[in-house]
Scaffold this active site. Structure first.
Site, short mmCIF file in Angstrom:
data_model
loop_
_atom_site.label_atom_id
_atom_site.label_comp_id
_atom_site.label_asym_id
_atom_site.label_seq_id
_atom_site.Cartn_x
_atom_site.Cartn_y
_atom_site.Cartn_z
N GLU A 119 -63.28 31.72 19.64
CA GLU A 119 -64.32 31.69 20.66
C GLU A 119 -65.72 31.90 20.08
OE1 GLU A 119 -61.82 32.95 24.61
OE2 GLU A 119 -62.38 34.55 23.24
N GLU B 154 -53.38 30.38 23.15
CA GLU B 154 -53.24 31.45 24.15
C GLU B 154 -52.74 30.80 25.43
OE1 GLU B 154 -56.67 33.90 24.82
OE2 GLU B 154 -57.14 34.08 22.67
#
Length: 1015
Positions: free
Chosen positions: A414, A490
């Site tokens: 991220e 994820e």
């Protein structure tokens, strides 16, 4: 924001990685070079700012005797100095890179030590394995340098500075630094020296660095080996008969390494000055024809994202805890770890090599907080930060390059996109071309070898599996990405009750070759242990330490509770990803068994069957089958059994267990299982004893119907065979789970808000009619919230036969319902002395419509306390699926039996839904004056929408007409209390209780479930 400095930035704000460190190198836990651990008790002083104290503490002779004592490794906020803080995305300081606030907690550490008597002198290095977030180091008054990169090692040359006795190591650690901008991972902000500090001898001719290059050719069964080393030396592998020079390549027949067969060869690297033991695994990993393969075979990741965490010590995790994690993973069919979002302790990777786990090794890099400001000034797209990024990449790769378990490098997490990421990928690819590169945050996949996503829902994941995903604007980039394997790095956010929809994801992974599995977020709830004033333990989360900014219990989103107790989510995951598939054709008496392993056949498993009727075993045995190869299916015959025995529910249970002990579990450990219910050959109705009763009105405004006594005014059941009952009445509310709360970035899916706005938490019950006719008592009600024309018409029809009281509930929605219901069933309050529970249905643990794969039909015993699931933030929990009957008893055997048609969801609690809804921590839940029994016809699914997808359509509980029935029977005293064999959750202390809470003075019969039975 801080004003621009008038001169050069201090070292803790400089964008560079630090000064004075040696080049990074491979980690090895042992060698014949001497080592001195510098862990233990250090002197410690905490300052509020980076400049509050000068550096005189590092000078020889400084008196720190009045300082506090702090253990190392540790985090100082967990040792009573300062406070932890939790944020997920937002930086807890102004975004003004590389500047940090003046308020910058700074810990000065001092450690004196003597050298062993046989220390030979000469070169030595001082190694730090992890310091958060920036450190400046002195030895015997001489500054060694500075460093950042909290979860990465650093070494300094110190040989010339060492003394036989009286050495003093001084370390100044700052909580905030320029490095903090690169470490915005979803976890607690916890400064300190949290991994080992070690002094390592470097004799003349010792190993400077080494790189073990191994591959495996699955076509020829041979492996190649070359060990590059500085300086030159020799490599011996006794089992393979090898004694070669470093730099020399040999190819020999070998057994390959995989997560399923973690074959390692003991070896030794020897140079003139040092001997280093090696454990070598031969394997090849790469992308072929759009599929990620290891040793020539497609692999399917059944993975988890793992933060290093301990509820008492934070990220200071010891070897025993690491091994415990991996044993739990292996025993729950987890075969892969993404080291979110930093390299783990290096010993963890040794254990992954040994026990067999695929690893995506992720760099210590995340800049997620810049998303809050539109990614302006993001360090990964600012060339001034590139040296720091390359330093982090090099320290990860060089440390971990010799682990066969590491099958991919990940650039970080991220961080948006930027040139710095491209520079990292280029460096890694040049240094280690044998491993693919992973990064999720760039949809163009410009720098990677796999297409990785977070929380893509089922529909999108299936489209990606077909290589039919939405195209990229750039045709060449689109074609390149479409040719890549796909991972969900994820998915299935495991926050609170959930995650739901796992089996639907697994079907996609097993259907489409491109979809190669995923990694559940995350392994463990990061709850920090605290105690109340009276000593009760609970787990704290964001906001519990007075943080200005925090993200609440979003830090508690794991498959383990903080104390490492497996959650129902982990039990469900084990079942969903089990590596053996079963399908039955009972009409033909055949069972199909599929091997879903990637590499091993099924010879290591023993297959057992049992035939049960109403949960009681009738026969059992073993199944004999050949060594089924990976991906193959075999059919075997089941023994012949009568379809019906006493006309009860019959089912087959088939189990695959370890045939022999392994490194991770003993023989008999269950790996996979399935159940198949046997259809009844003919319709059958049980003849129930006893004559029907007719309702009759009695004094005191009551209606008596068989064993039931009702309030004539509202039709409420008040007593059952003399025992006080509160209710039942229609119930649609549940204490919202984390997935009901949704996310701030997907506000349209926040069911809790929509449910409360619609008033489902404050339903009102209007009695329209209480009528007596024939053998039936009928109560007509309307259940509805204020300020709304939505409602549910509920008709309760009561009848009685013998000692049984029967209830049929008919529900009809009224109005334009668009929302799903949280639940649909009845709730009633019972005596708090009803502690023992036995039921026939799904178990042993909780289940919900989209988390019921691990629910096994059987007969179970527990306690009311044992039925509870202690989620860190209390919420709806504890339902058992497919229940045919349930009994609650007190210690003398008296109690209540409930059976239902159709099978129902059963929940019993020592507190009400309202109390569960109001509680923020487990210690706030205290036993009330009733056991609350929920008998549900339907439940809304749980989904994964705390961060992932909403509940799938098939598991939404629509407001629709429904009919369901229950039979209540009072149980007499005299039967021994069943043994408690529950789920193992910790139970709260039992307070004493007074008189029955629902019995007013002079009301009703004189006996209840809390009183001895009258002769």
């Amino acid at each position: 924001m801080d004003e621009a400095p008038s001169g050069p930035l201090p070292y803790y704000e400089d964008m560079g990685p630090g000064t004075g460190a040696l080049p990074p190198r491979a980690w090895t836990g042992v060698s014949d070079a001497r080592r001195v651990s510098l862990g233990g008790a250090w002197r410690f002083r905490l300052s509020a700012t980076a400049r509050e104290q000068d550096d005189s503490f590092a000078r020889p002779g400084f008196d720190a005797s009045r300082w506090d004592v702090l253990p190392v490794p540790s985090h100082w906020p967990l040792q009573g100095h300062g406070r932890p803080a939790y944020t997920n995305i937002r930086y807890p300081f102004p975004i003004d890179p590389p500047r940090v606030p003046t308020e910058n907690p700074t810990g000065d550490h001092l450690r004196g030590f003597d050298l062993p008597g046989d220390w030979p002198g000469g070169a030595a290095v001082l190694r730090f394995d992890g310091v958060d977030s920036c450190a400046r180091v002195w030895l015997n008054g001489e500054e060694l340098g500075t460093f950042k990169g909290s979860r990465l090692p650093v070494e300094f040359e110190v040989g010339d500075l060492l003394r036989p006795r009286g050495n003093v190591l001084a370390v100044r650690v700052h909580q905030w630094s320029s490095g903090s901008y690169l470490e915005d991972q979803d976890m607690w902000w916890l400064p300190g020296i949290f991994r080992e500090v070690t002094l390592i001898e470097r004799p003349e001719g010792a190993v400077t660095d080494f790189f073990v290059h191994c591959d495996y050719d699955h076509l020829t069964g041979t492996g190649s080996l070359r060990v590059d080393c500085e300086p030159q030396g020799t490599v011996t592998v006794p089992e393979l008969g090898l004694d070669i020079e470093t730099g020399e390549t040999v190819r020999v027949p070998v057994e390959p390494w995989s997560a399923e067969i973690p074959r390692l060869y003991d070896a030794e690297l020897a140079t003139e000055g040092e001997r280093v033991p090696l454990r070598i695994g031969f394997r090849t990993v790469g992308v072929e024809d759009g599929v990620l393969k290891v040793n020539g075979r497609r692999v399917l990741f059944r993975g988890v994202n793992r933060h290093e965490f301990d509820p008492d010590h934070g990220r200071a995790v010891d070897l025993e805890t690491m091994r415990r994690d991996l044993l739990l993973m292996k025993r729950h069919n987890v075969n892969a770890v993404r080291t979110s979002h930093y390299p783990p302790h290096p010993a963890f990777l040794d254990l992954c090599d040994e026990l067999g786990v695929w690893v995506i090794d992720e760099c210590d890099l995340e800049t997620h907080g810049f998303e809050e400001v539109g990614w302006r000034r993001n360090p990964v797209d600012d060339e001034r930060w590139t040296p720091a990024l390359l330093d982090r990449a090099a320290r990860m790769v060089e440390r971990d390059k010799n682990h066969p378990s590491v099958v991919m490098w990940s650039l970080g997490n991220e961080c948006g996109t930027g040139r710095g990421l491209s520079a990292m990928a280029g460096w890694i690819r040049h240094r280690d071309p044998a491993r693919p590169i992973h990064y999720e945050g760039d949809l163009s996949c410009a720098d990677v070898d796999v297409y990785s996503r977070m929380y893509a829902d089922h529909a999108e994941s299936e489209a990606i599996g077909r290589r039919a995903e939405a195209p990229l604007p750039d045709a060449a980039a689109d074609a390149r990405r479409r040719a890549m394997p796909f991972l969900l790095c994820e998915y299935a956010h495991a926050m609170g009750n959930g995650p739901g929809g796992l089996s639907e994801y697994q079907r996609i992974f097993e259907t489409y070759e491109r979809c190669q599995g995923g990694f559940v977020w995350e392994w463990i709830d990061q709850g920090l242990r605290r105690r109340t004033a009276d000593g009760r333990s609970y787990f704290a989360y964001g906001g519990d330490f007075g943080e200005e900014l925090h993200d609440g219990n979003f830090v508690c989103d794991g498959l383990l509770f903080p104390d490492r107790t497996p959650s129902p989510g982990l039990v469900e995951y084990k079942k969903v990803v089990q590596p053996v598939g079963f399908a039955a054709d009972l009409a033909r008496g055949l069972l199909a068994i599929t091997n879903r392993h990637d590499f091993v056949d099924l010879s290591g498993l023993s297959f057992r069957w049992s035939y049960e009727v109403e949960g009681e075993p009738r026969d059992e045995g073993r199944l004999e089958l050949p060594a089924v190869a990976p991906g193959r299916t075999v059919e075997v015959e089941l023994p012949r059994m009568p379809r019906i025995v006493r006309a009860g529910d019959a089912c087959w249970t088939v189990r695959a267990v370890l045939a022999e002990d392994t490194a991770w579990a003993p023989s008999g450990h269950e790996v996979a299982w399935a159940q198949f219910e046997v259809p009844r050959s003919t319709a059958w109705t049980r003849a129930l004893p006893g004559a029907p009763h007719s309702p009759r009105r009695v004094e005191g405004g009551m209606i008596v119907l068989g064993p039931g006594t009702f309030d004539a005014a509202d039709g409420t059941l008040r007593y059952l065979d003399g025992a006080v009952v509160h209710g039942p009445r229609l119930d649609v509310w549940r204490a919202p789970i984390d997935n009901d709360r949704g996310t701030r970035w997907h506000p349209q899916g926040r069911l809790e808000h929509l449910w409360r706005e619609a008033g489902l938490d404050r339903m009102r019950h209007r009695i329209d009619q209480v009528s007596v006719g024939g053998d039936t008592l009928t109560v007509t009600t309307r259940v509805a919230p204020a300020a709304s024309d939505l409602g549910l018409r509920a008709v309760y029809s009561w009848a009685a036969t013998g000692d049984r009281l029967d209830l049929t509930v008919d529900v009809t929605p009224e109005g334009p319902w668009t929302l799903p219901l949280p639940r649909l069933g009845i709730r009633l309050g019972l005596s708090p002395m009803l502690e023992a529970v036995e039921w026939y249905g799904g178990g042993p643990g909780e289940a919900y419509p989209d988390t019921r794969q691990a629910s096994r039909l059987g007969r179970y015993r527990s306690t009311v306390d044992g039925l509870q699931t202690p989620y860190v933030r209390p919420q709806e929990n504890g339902a058992r699926a497919d229940v045919r009957w349930a009994e609650l008893r007190r210690s003398d055997g008296a109690g209540l039996r409930v059976s239902g048609v159709p099978p129902f969801w059963f929940t019993a609690r020592p507190w009400s839904t309202e109390e569960l809804d109001a509680a923020e921590h487990t210690h706030e839940l205290t036993r009330g004056e009733a056991v609350w029994l929920h008998l549900d016809h339907g439940l809304h699914g749980v989904g994964s929408h705390a961060c992932g997808p909403e509940v799938l359509p098939d598991f939404r509980l629509a407001a629709a007409p429904a009919t369901f029935s229950f039979t209540f029977t009072a149980l007499r005293a005299g039967r021994d209390r069943p043994g408690a064999i529950g789920s193992g959750w910790p139970s709260a202390p039992r307070p004493p209780f007074g008189p029955d809470p629902f019995a007013g003075p002079g009301e009703g019969p004189t006996t209840d479930l809390d009183a001895p039975e009258q002769p």
